[in-house]
Design a protein around this motif. Structure first.
Motif, mmCIF file in Angstrom:
data_model
loop_
_atom_site.group_PDB
_atom_site.id
_atom_site.type_symbol
_atom_site.label_atom_id
_atom_site.label_comp_id
_atom_site.label_asym_id
_atom_site.label_seq_id
_atom_site.Cartn_x
_atom_site.Cartn_y
_atom_site.Cartn_z
ATOM 1 N N ARG A 208 -13.113 5.109 -12.556
ATOM 2 C CA ARG A 208 -12.204 3.647 -12.734
ATOM 3 C C ARG A 208 -11.836 2.118 -11.612
ATOM 4 N N SER A 209 -11.741 2.793 -10.289
ATOM 5 C CA SER A 209 -11.893 2.075 -9.580
ATOM 6 C C SER A 209 -12.797 2.896 -8.171
ATOM 7 N N TYR A 210 -12.727 2.053 -7.236
ATOM 8 C CA TYR A 210 -13.480 2.280 -5.989
ATOM 9 C C TYR A 210 -12.328 3.303 -4.768
ATOM 10 N N HIS A 211 -11.499 3.407 -5.445
ATOM 11 C CA HIS A 211 -10.584 4.378 -5.001
ATOM 12 C C HIS A 211 -9.428 5.197 -5.605
ATOM 13 N N SER A 212 -9.420 4.670 -6.431
ATOM 14 C CA SER A 212 -8.679 5.657 -8.054
ATOM 15 C C SER A 212 -8.509 7.080 -7.548
ATOM 16 N N PHE A 213 -9.740 7.714 -8.474
ATOM 17 C CA PHE A 213 -11.129 8.606 -8.408
ATOM 18 C C PHE A 213 -10.954 9.483 -7.234
ATOM 19 N N SER B 55 -1.288 7.761 -5.884
ATOM 20 C CA SER B 55 -1.637 7.532 -6.676
ATOM 21 C C SER B 55 -2.199 5.666 -6.041
ATOM 22 N N ILE B 56 -3.073 5.450 -6.070
ATOM 23 C CA ILE B 56 -3.211 3.606 -4.953
ATOM 24 C C ILE B 56 -4.125 2.995 -6.840
ATOM 25 N N ASP B 57 -2.853 2.732 -6.889
ATOM 26 C CA ASP B 57 -3.391 1.657 -8.116
ATOM 27 C C ASP B 57 -2.256 1.280 -7.943
ATOM 28 N N GLN C 8 -1.248 -6.812 -5.147
ATOM 29 C CA GLN C 8 -1.613 -6.033 -4.086
ATOM 30 C C GLN C 8 -1.493 -4.287 -4.737
ATOM 31 N N PRO C 9 -2.229 -4.048 -5.057
ATOM 32 C CA PRO C 9 -2.287 -2.238 -5.390
ATOM 33 C C PRO C 9 -1.260 -1.754 -4.575
ATOM 34 N N MET C 10 -0.333 -0.868 -4.903
ATOM 35 C CA MET C 10 1.111 0.739 -4.499
ATOM 36 C C MET C 10 0.333 1.622 -4.201
ATOM 37 N N ALA C 11 0.844 2.479 -3.882
ATOM 38 C CA ALA C 11 0.003 3.986 -3.357
ATOM 39 C C ALA C 11 1.786 4.665 -4.099
ATOM 40 N N LEU C 12 0.905 5.999 -4.123
ATOM 41 C CA LEU C 12 2.807 7.027 -4.247
ATOM 42 C C LEU C 12 2.382 7.939 -4.226
#
Length: 378
Positions: free
Chosen positions: A76-81, A90-92, A111-115
């Protein structure tokens, strides 16, 4: 500029580069929607992904790139997968990606947020199957793109780290370095020798708004640079010795929006000297990135890929203007240590940027043409 003065490149980075992600074909997006509705199974979706990636490989070969990526079509994105494979992470973007003051999709996005709900732990090869597919479908060098080891922390800070999964950040950083080390080793075992780390934080530290938001959560942006360099160096020192690893930096690239603006000046000396990475992909497609002056800090042993072509805008750049910009850059870095590329991918998330497949093809072709004109080599 002394055309053809530079020697041909045989190892990455090549004279003509691109950052990795490509626009998802409409049919692939349609099949993914069907999969999410339960109308097709995973095997059917994989068949659609495989065909789309084969088409992307043929496009890159046709245009003249010496390497191939899978366009990040399975993500889906360069970092989420990637980070989801390392735990309950979670980094979206939370709350959407609407841009502030956007005009035609060109404003500052959220800005994307991380959990971070679990410890970071590598349990299986993440991108190894992608390497195998590329090698099975092309004789050109497979390039794998992964997010940087500091991307998760940048989007949440110590507060996100210690909210539930960790008691202290030292353990988080140790787990992160171990996970990235194991993934790089698995990539080498799969036959990958070219990896691009996408660590966009370094390009964003020069933005006063970003500095203020970091301060608001208790982070000193300058100290954070040193921390991120130290962590990344731990990963690089443990990487397979024959692996070529470069770093891509940009200021955000989501649906034509951006997350930050400002020169590299405030980070350049440490970025180019303290960080032990041999080459950099730098966003330089708009005045938001500042001038080439910070490149004066690039040491003689390092190479710069100039992201002069925009993946956000449908306007096709003028080749003569690009040549002029390259000449300006040679005031700080000699031609034999420069390459060209778009400033970022065309689809950092699967919905893509506001450009058409035809525009994407023309921009990628322009990069290859420019490289051939200047170096007789891509």
């Amino acid at each position: 500029m002394n055309v053809h003065a530079a020697v041909a490149t045989v190892n990455p980075p090549f004279r003509a580069e691109h950052v990795g992600s490509l626009l998802r074909p409409a049919e692939l997006l349609r099949q993914r929607e069907r999969f999410e509705r339960g109308e097709i199974d995973r095997d059917a979706l994989t068949v659609a992904e495989d065909q789309a990636i084969r088409d992307a490989i043929r496009l890159q070969e046709q245009l003249g790139f010496k390497f191939v990526t899978d366009g990040e079509f399975r993500r889906r994105s360069y970092h989420s997968f990637f980070y989801r494979q390392l735990g309950d992470l979670s980094i979206d973007t939370i709350g959407g990606a609407d841009a502030v003051g956007a005009k035609d999709g060109g404003g500052r996005g959220a800005q994307p947020m991380a959990l971070i709900r679990s410890r970071v732990k590598w349990t299986h090869p993440i991108n190894g199957p992608d390497v195998a597919f590329l090698k099975a479908n092309s004789e050109r060098l497979p390039k794998i793109t992964i997010p940087g080891p500091c991307a998760l922390h940048f989007r949440g800070g110590d507060a996100a780290v210690t909210a539930s999964a960790y008691k202290d950040t030292d353990q988080f950083w140790s787990d992160t370095v171990e996970a990235f080390t194991l993934e790089l080793k698995s990539l080498a075992d799969a036959g990958c020798s070219y990896v691009q780390i996408d660590e966009t934080a370094f390009a964003k530290f020069g933005d006063p708004d970003v500095q203020a938001s970091l301060a608001a959560r208790g982070d000193n942006w300058s100290e954070l640079i040193d921390k991120y360099i130290a962590v990344t160096n731990r990963v690089l020192r443990a990487a397979p010795p024959n692996m070529r690893i470069g770093m891509h930096l940009c200021r955000g690239n989501r649906g034509g929006h951006w997350h930050a603006e400002g020169s590299y000046e405030e980070v350049a000396e440490r970025l180019f000297n303290a960080l032990e990475i041999p080459f950099y992909f730098l966003e330089y497609d708009t005045p938001r990135a500042g001038s080439f002056t910070p490149l004066r800090y690039v040491p003689a042993r390092k190479h710069i890929v100039l992201g002069l072509v925009s993946s956000k805008s449908p306007v096709i750049e003028d080749k003569a203007a690009l040549r002029s910009r390259l000449e300006d850059a040679t005031k700080f870095v000699p031609l034999d240590r420069l390459s060209v590329s778009p400033q970022c991918g065309f689809a950092s998330v699967d919905t893509g940027n506001p450009v058409t497949p035809e525009v994407q093809k023309r921009k990628l072709a322009l990069v290859c043409e420019l490289a051939r004109d200047i170096w007789s080599d891509t």
